[in-house]
Design an enzyme around this catalytic site. Structure first.
Site, PDB file in Angstrom:
ATOM      1  N   GLU A 217      -2.380   2.677  -2.593  1.00 22.92           N
ATOM      2  CA  GLU A 217      -3.731   2.110  -2.297  1.00 22.92           C
ATOM      3  C   GLU A 217      -4.273   3.060  -1.274  1.00 22.92           C
ATOM      4  O   GLU A 217      -3.609   3.475  -0.467  1.00 22.92           O
ATOM      5  CB  GLU A 217      -3.506   0.745  -1.658  1.00 22.92           C
ATOM      6  CG  GLU A 217      -3.110  -0.335  -2.562  1.00 22.92           C
ATOM      7  CD  GLU A 217      -3.223  -1.847  -1.796  1.00 22.92           C
ATOM      8  OE1 GLU A 217      -3.945  -1.864  -0.899  1.00 22.92           O
ATOM      9  OE2 GLU A 217      -2.324  -2.632  -2.237  1.00 22.92           O
TER      10      GLU A 217
ATOM     11  N   GLU B 179       3.804  -5.720  -0.834  1.00 24.42           N
ATOM     12  CA  GLU B 179       3.850  -6.231   0.484  1.00 24.42           C
ATOM     13  C   GLU B 179       4.692  -7.353   0.744  1.00 24.42           C
ATOM     14  O   GLU B 179       4.171  -8.914   0.909  1.00 24.42           O
ATOM     15  CB  GLU B 179       2.385  -6.450   0.960  1.00 24.42           C
ATOM     16  CG  GLU B 179       1.852  -5.232   1.114  1.00 24.42           C
ATOM     17  CD  GLU B 179       0.282  -5.446   1.151  1.00 24.42           C
ATOM     18  OE1 GLU B 179      -0.385  -4.737   2.143  1.00 24.42           O
ATOM     19  OE2 GLU B 179      -0.397  -6.177   0.593  1.00 24.42           O
TER      20      GLU B 179
END
Length: 1021
Positions: free
Chosen positions: A534, A458
């Protein structure tokens, strides 16, 4: 971990904005501030450290551990004190002691100083603080606040006898977030990169006795901008510190290349080393000079069969043990393959965490984690979001797990400002980024368990990531690259997503996902393998929808599994003044900015007790499928069982199969089932034996077939259950309602008596059953919202718990319209509705009795246009708290909800009511047992209450109400009452994963619709 799963705007690695062009620091000068920033604010990775090298366990003779009690002083800022403490003659007698490795914020008085004063002024301790995406300091890269807790550490040590003179290095395995180091008054340098190793040459500075090591650690530094990793911010020296002897001729670095050719069955070994030496592998008869290669027949390394060959690397100054695993990782034909075969990742994300010690993990804890993973059918770990302690990777090599090794890098907080000033797209930060990439790859390159490198997490997109990818590919072309944050996959070899819902995963599996704007990048991405780095957010009760994900992974070969977020709840162990233990989360330490219990989203609780979510995951991803095989398509009973091997490499020869035959949960027989040693992907149908029926066996008959380890393994003992399936042995008998034989009559006072039941004549509420006080039952639709019910604020669409409260489902009112008595019934008509709303549920309670049985039939009909599903639909009642033992026939032994009940096995179960509770760190709905046919709540003498349901129901019993459960912030807020609250639910809304992922699938939503269900109550004497 994500706080906003939507992707950042795409930037190609070659489209740089003019703002970041050039390689000089063009930040404006601030009047009154030095132009040259202090070392902890410059963008460099540090100074003075040696080049990174491969890690390997050192012998005691070559390694001096500096663990133990250090002298420690804490200051409020980085400039609050001078550097005199680094002098060997400095007097630190008045300083406190601190355990190293460790975090000062979790030790003694330094931890207590993390509290906030009544005026809101923070104490300067660097107390635990949790944020998911936001930086807990002003965003002004690379600068940090003046309020910068700084810990000065001192340790005095002697060299062991026989240490001798010569080169030596001082090794730091992990320090958060910036450290400056002195030895015997000589400054060695400084470093950033909290989860990465750093070493300094110290041989000429060492003396036999009285060496003084001084380390200054700053909580905040420029490196903090690269470490926004959804975890507790915890400063300190949290991994080991040691001095390593490095005699002349010692290994400066080495790189083990051990590929495997699945066609020939041969492995090729080549070891690079500086300086040159020799490599021996006795089991393979190899004796090679470094740099030479040899090809020989070998057993390959896989996560299922992690075969390692012991070897030794010898140079003129050192002997290094090698553990060599032969395997080849490639992306070919649109698939990620190891040793020529597609692999399916049954994985978890793993932060390093301990509820007492933060990120200071010992080897025993790491091993226990991996044993738990293997015992629950987990075969892969993503090291979110930094390289783990290297000993963990040794264990992965030994026990067998696929590893995605992730760089110590996340800049998620810049997403809040549209990625403006993002370091990964600013060339001034490139040296720091490349340093982090090098320190990960060089340290970990010899581990066969690592099958992908990950650039980080991220960070948006930018040229810095491209530079890292280019360096990694050149240094180690044997491993593909992963990074999720760039949807174009311009720098990666796999397509990775977070929290894509089931429909999107299916489109990706069909290679029919929404196209990219660049046709060339789109065509390339469409040919890449896919996994979810995820998914299935394991926060609180849940995650739901695992089974549906797994079927997609099995159906579409491009979809190669994923990694559940995450392994462990990061709750910090605390005690109340009354010494009651609970686990703290964001906000419990007075943080001015925090993300609450979003830090508690694991498959195990902080104390590493498996949650129901881990048991569900084990069942869903089990590597053996056990299904009923019927005589015909019309027959829904099993005469045979179909066994399918879902391993990627292993045959089933290591497993034994056992059958159990039960009628109404009572054992009738058991034995061994002979199953051939099926190869991966193969299936076989095996006949079941003749059922061992006893006279009068006309109840519900079930086969249970279990696959267990036949012999001890490295991770579990013989008999450990790997997979199981339940199969109906005969059609399930229909439930026959008791024929009403009792007539209602008026009792003394304002009561109605019907069989064993006594009712309030005004409200129609059952007051007594066979003389025992009963409160209820009444229709109930509310549950204490789960974290997934609450949902994340960035989620699209309505959030379930918000809508439930908006409508008023937590404050439903009951109005009795009529209490009617017939020849053999008591009928209560009521309307259940929230204030301020026309929505309602018309409910009819129809009571009948047969001798000592009392039957309740409910009909529920909605009024109005309901915009949301119900949390639950059933009845709740209060019973005496002395009924402390629960017994039931149905799903168990743990909890289960509509989309989390794969692990619920039908049987007879018994446990104390208190054990029915699941102690989620933040209290919420929990403890429902699904598919219950009958249940009993009893006292120690066996007396109590029995309930039978038609159809099956969800059973929940607890010592506090749903309202009390919803109001609690921690487990210690829940106080047992005198009564039990008993919930008998016809239906429950699913759980889903909306605390960060997708919500409840349509088939698991409890839509508002007419419903009919019944219960039979009786007392036990």
């Amino acid at each position: 971990m994500t706080g906003t799963p939507q992707h950042a705007p795409h930037h190609t690695p070659y489209a740089h904005s003019p703002r970041t062009a050039g390689g000089t620091d063009s930040a404006p000068h601030h009047p009154g501030r030095p132009r040259n920033p202090p070392y902890y604010e410059d963008r460099s990775p540090g100074s003075g450290a040696l080049p990174p090298r491969a890690w390997y366990p050192r012998s005691d003779a070559a390694r001096l551990s500096l663990h133990g009690r250090w002298r420690f002083r804490l200051s409020a800022s980085a400039t609050a004190v001078d550097e005199s403490f680094a002098r060997p003659d400095f007097d630190d007698a008045q300083w406190q002691e601190l355990r190293v490795p460790g975090h000062w914020a979790l030790q003694g008085r330094f931890a207590s100083e993390g509290s906030y004063e009544g005026n809101g002024t923070a104490q300067p301790s660097g107390a635990p603080a949790y944020t998911n995406t936001a930086y807990p300091f002003p965003v002004d890269p690379p600068r940090v606040p003046d309020e910068n807790p700084t810990g000065d550490h001192r340790q005095v040590f002697d060299l062991p006898e026989g240490w001798g003179e010569g080169p030596a290095v001082l090794h730091f395995a992990g320090v958060e977030s910036c450290a400056r180091v002195w030895l015997n008054g000589q400054e060695l340098g400084h470093f950033k990169g909290s989860r990465l190793p750093h070493e300094f040459e110290v041989g000429p500075l060492l003396r036999p006795r009285g060496n003084v090591l001084a380390v200054r650690v700053h909580q905040w530094s420029s490196g903090s901008y690269l470490e926004d990793q959804d975890q507790w911010w915890l400063p300190g020296i949290f991994r080991e510190v040691a001095v390593h002897r490095r005699p002349e001729g010692s290994v400066a670095d080495h790189f083990v290349h051990a590929g495997f050719d699945h066609v020939t069955g041969h492995g090729t070994l080549r070891v690079e080393c500086a300086p040159a030496g020799r490599v021996t592998v006795p089991a393979l008869g190899l004796d090679l000079a470094t740099g030479e290669s040899a090809t020989v027949p070998v057993r390959p390394w896989t996560a299922e069969q992690p075969h390692l060959y012991d070897g030794e690397l010898v140079t003129s100054g050192e002997r290094i043990p090698l553990r060599i695993g032969f395997r080849t990782v490639r992306v070919e034909g649109g698939l990620l393959k190891v040793n020529g075969r597609r692999i399916l990742l049954r994985g978890v994300n793993r932060h390093e965490f301990h509820p007492r010690y933060g990120r200071a993990l010992d080897a025993g804890t790491m091993r226990r984690d991996l044993l738990l993973m293997k015992q629950h059918n987990i075969n892969a770990v993503r090291t979110s979001h930094y390289p783990p302690h290297p000993a963990f990777l040794d264990l992965c090599d030994e026990l067998g797990l696929w590893v995605v090794d992730e760089c110590d890098l996340e800049t998620h907080g810049f997403g809040r400002q549209g990625w403006r000033d993002n370091p990964v797209d600013d060339p001034r930060w490139e040296p720091a980024l490349l340093d982090r990439a090098r320190r990960m790859v060089e340290r970990d390159k010899n581990h066969p368990s690592i099958v992908l490198w990950s650039l980080g997490n991220e960070c948006g997109t930018g040229r810095g990531l491209s530079a890292m990818a280019a360096w990694m590919r050149e240094r180690d072309p044997s491993r593909p690259l992963h990074y999720e944050g760039d949807p174009s996959c311009a720098d990666t070899d796999v397509y990775s997503r977070m929290y894509a819902d089931h429909a999107e995963v299916e489109r990706i599996g069909q290679r029919a996902e929404a196209p990219l704007s660049d046709p060339e990048l789109d065509a390339r991405r469409r040919q890449l393998p896919f996994f979810l780095c995820e998914y299935a957010h394991a926060m609180g009760n849940g995650p739901g929808g695992l089974s549906e994900y797994q079927r997609l992974f099995e159906r579409y070969e491009r979809c190669q599994g994923g990694f559940v977020w995450e392994w462990i709840d990061h709750g910090l162990r605390q005690q109340t003044p009354a010494d009651e233990v609970f686990h703290a989360y964001g906000g419990d330490f007075g943080e001015e900015l925090h993300d609450g219990n979003f830090v508690c989203d694991g498959l195990v609780f902080p104390d590493r007790v498996p949650s129901p979510g881990l048991l569900e995951f084990k069942k869903v991803v089990e590597p053996v499928r056990i299904e009923a095989e019927s005589e015909s398509d019309e027959d829904d009973t099993a005469s045979a069982v179909r066994i399918t091997n879902l391993y990627d490499f292993a045959a089933l020869g290591h497993l034994g199969f056992r059958w159990i035959y039960e009628v109404d949960g009572e054992l009738r027989g058991h034995g061994r089932l002979e199953v051939p040693p099926l190869a991966p992907g193969e299936s076989a149908t095996v006949r079941l034996p003749t059922p061992p029926v006893e006279p009068g066996d006309d109840g519900e008959a079930l086969w249970t077939v279990r696959a267990v380890l036949d012999e001890d393994s490295a991770w579990a003992a013989a008999g450990h259950e790997v997979a199981w399936g339940q199969l109906p042995a005969a059609p399930r008998p229909a439930v026959t309602p008791p024929v009403a034989t009792a007539a209602p009559r008026r009792g003394e006072g304002n009561v109605i008596v019907l069989g064993p039941g006594t009712f309030d004549a005004g409200t129609g509420v059952l007051a007594y059953l066979d003389g025992v006080r009963i409160g209820g039952p009444r229709l109930d639709v509310w549950r204490a919202p789960t974290d997934n019910d609450e949902a994340a604020p960035w989620q699209p669409g309505p959030r379930p718990a918000t809508e439930w409260r908006r409508i008023g489902l937590h404050r439903m009112r009951h109005r009795v319209d009529a209490v009617e008595t017939g020849p053999d019934t008591v009928v209560v008509r009521s309307r259940v509705a929230p204030a301020g709303s026309p929505l309602a549920l018309r409910t009819v309670y129809r009571w009948t009795a047969q001798r000592d049985l009392l039957r309740l039939e409910l009909s529920v009909d909605p009024e109005g246009d309901w915009p949301v599903p119900l949390p639950r639909l059933g009845v709740r009642m209060r019973v005496c708290g002395s009924l402390g033992l629960a017994k039931w026939f149905g799903g168990g032994p743990g909890e289960g909800y509509p989309d989390t009940r794969a692990a619920a096995r039908v049987g007879r179960w018994s446990m104390p009511v208190d054990a029915l509770q699941t102690p989620y760190v933040r209290p919420q709905e929990n403890g429902a047992r699904p598919g219950v046919r009958w249940a009993e709540l009893t006292r120690t003498d066996g007396s109590g209450l029995r309930i039978e349901g038609d159809p099956d129901f969800f059973l929940t019993a607890r010592r506090w109400s749903a309202e009390e459960l919803a109001a609690a912030r921690h487990t210690t807020d829940l106080r047992p009452g005198d009564d039990l609250w008993l919930h008998l639910d016809h239906a429950q809304h699913g759980i889903g994963s909306q605390s960060c992922g997708p919500g409840v699938l349509p088939q698991h939503r409890l839509e508002v619709a007419p419903a009919r269900f019944s219960f039979v109550f009786s007392s036990l004497h």
